[in-house]
Design an enzyme around this catalytic site. Structure first.
Site, short mmCIF file in Angstrom:
data_model
loop_
_atom_site.label_atom_id
_atom_site.label_comp_id
_atom_site.label_asym_id
_atom_site.label_seq_id
_atom_site.Cartn_x
_atom_site.Cartn_y
_atom_site.Cartn_z
N SER A 147 38.50 47.74 42.88
CA SER A 147 39.64 48.65 42.69
C SER A 147 39.77 48.99 41.21
CB SER A 147 40.93 47.98 43.17
OG SER A 147 42.07 48.74 42.80
N TYR A 160 46.41 40.81 43.50
CA TYR A 160 45.43 41.84 43.88
C TYR A 160 44.53 42.17 42.70
CZ TYR A 160 43.77 46.33 45.81
OH TYR A 160 43.00 47.37 46.28
#
Length: 271
Positions: A147, A160
Site C-alpha cells: 500500500s 496497517y
C-alpha cells in the site's frame, strides 16, 4: 497484449471482490486457470461465475474457501490446488483488512495482533504453502499487495502501515531467496482504490460528516489525499493490469520490486 501465460494456474486470495476479483478476470481472459479463495463462501461463488464468463482457451475456474489466519486451511488450499491442477504457477495475495484505526495510544495489543495476523502473516502463510509447488516446476510468479501507507504512513492507521511496510520487506527477502530458482516475487502498492474496504471508509466518513458518500469522497481527496494528482479514486482494474503484467512472461527480469499504482499519492520521488 498476449501475456504468454495461457495454461498456467493462478491462486488469487481475497478474490470475491475488489482488486482480487479484477485480477482473476484479467488472468482468466489470458487463458490462466483460476482458483479464487476467500474466507467465506458469501460472494465467492458469484465472483467465480463472473470470472468464468471471462474465461479463454478453456481456462478452468474453482472457488475454495480458506481462512488465511489458519495455516491448516491454507495448507489444505494448497493440497486442493495440487490435486486439481498439479500445483500452482502464480500466487496473487489480495486478502487484507484495514484493521483497527485511531489514535495510537487507544489501540490494544489485540488490535495490532488481528491486523498483523491477516495483513502480514496471511501473506507469510500463503507463500510458505505455495512456494514449494513452484520450486518443483522451476517457474513461478508471486505478487503481494502492499500500500501507499507503507511509504507514506497515515497516523490513524499505524497497524496497517506497519504491516504493509512489512510486505515490501518480505517481498525483497523472498525474492533474494527464491528468484534464483525461477520464482519472481514482487509487490504492488495501490492508493485509494475503489474497493469494499475504501467504500466502508467513505461510508463511515459520510456518516461522521453528515454528507453523502460522493461528498465524502470529494472531501477526502481534497483534505486527506491531496497528492493524488489525477484527482479521483483508482479503479481495481487499473491495479489488476499491473499485477497481471508482473505475472506474465514479459516481466521475466523483474523481481523484488514494489510497483506504486497510486495516482501520484506518494509525494516523494524515492518512496
Amino acid at each position: 497484449m498476449d501475456l504468454r501465460i495461457s495454461g498456467r494456474t493462478a491462486v488469487v486470495t481475497g478474490a470475491d471482490s475488489g482488486i482480487g476479483l479484477a485480477t482473476a478476470k484479467m488472468l482468466v481472459a489470458e487463458g490462466v486457470n483460476i482458483i479464487l479463495s476467500d474466507k467465506t463462501t458469501e460472494g465467492l461463488e458469484k465472483a467465480a461465475e463472473e470470472v468464468r464468463a471471462q474465461a479463454k482457451d478453456d481456462a478452468k475456474v474453482m472457488a475454495i474457501t480458506a481462512d488465511l489466519t489458519r495455516f491448516d486451511e491454507v495448507q489444505q488450499l494448497a493440497y486442493q490446488v495440487k490435486d486439481a491442477f498439479g500445483g500452482t504457477d502464480i500466487l496473487v495475495n489480495c486478502a487484507g483488512i484495514r484493521g483497527a484505526a485511531g489514535d495510537f495510544l487507544t489501540l490494544s495489543d489485540e488490535d495490532w495482533y488481528n491486523t498483523i495476523d491477516i495483513d502480514l502473516m496471511g501473506a507469510v502463510r500463503v507463500c510458505r504453502a505455495f512456494i514449494p509447488q513452484m520450486q518443483v516446476k522451476g517457474w513461478g510468479r508471486i505478487v503481494l499487495i502492499a500500500s501507499e501507507n507503507a511509504m507514506q504512513p497515515y497516523e490513524e492507521e499505524s497497524p496497517y502501515n506497519a504491516c504493509k511496510a512489512g510486505i515490501i520487506n518480505l517481498t525483497k527477502c523472498l525474492s533474494k531467496a527464491y528468484s534464483p530458482e525461477g520464482i519472481l516475487i514482487n509487490c504492488v502498492s495501490p492508493a485509494y482504490v475503489a474497493t469494499p474496504m475504501t467504500d466502508a471508509m467513505m461510508e463511515e466518513l459520510a456518516e461522521k460528516r453528515k454528507t453523502s458518500v460522493d461528498e465524502a469522497v470529494t472531501w477526502f481527496l481534497k483534505n486527506k489525499r491531496e497528492n493524488i494528482v489525477v484527482d479521483r479514486r483508482g479503479k481495481a482494474s487499473e491495479v489488476a493490469a499491473v499485477i497481471a503484467f508482473l505475472c506474465s512472461e514479459h516481466a521475466s527480469y523483474i523481481t523484488g520490486s514494489n510497483y506504486r499504482v497510486d495516482g501520484g499519492s506518494v509525494a516523494t520521488a524515492f518512496g
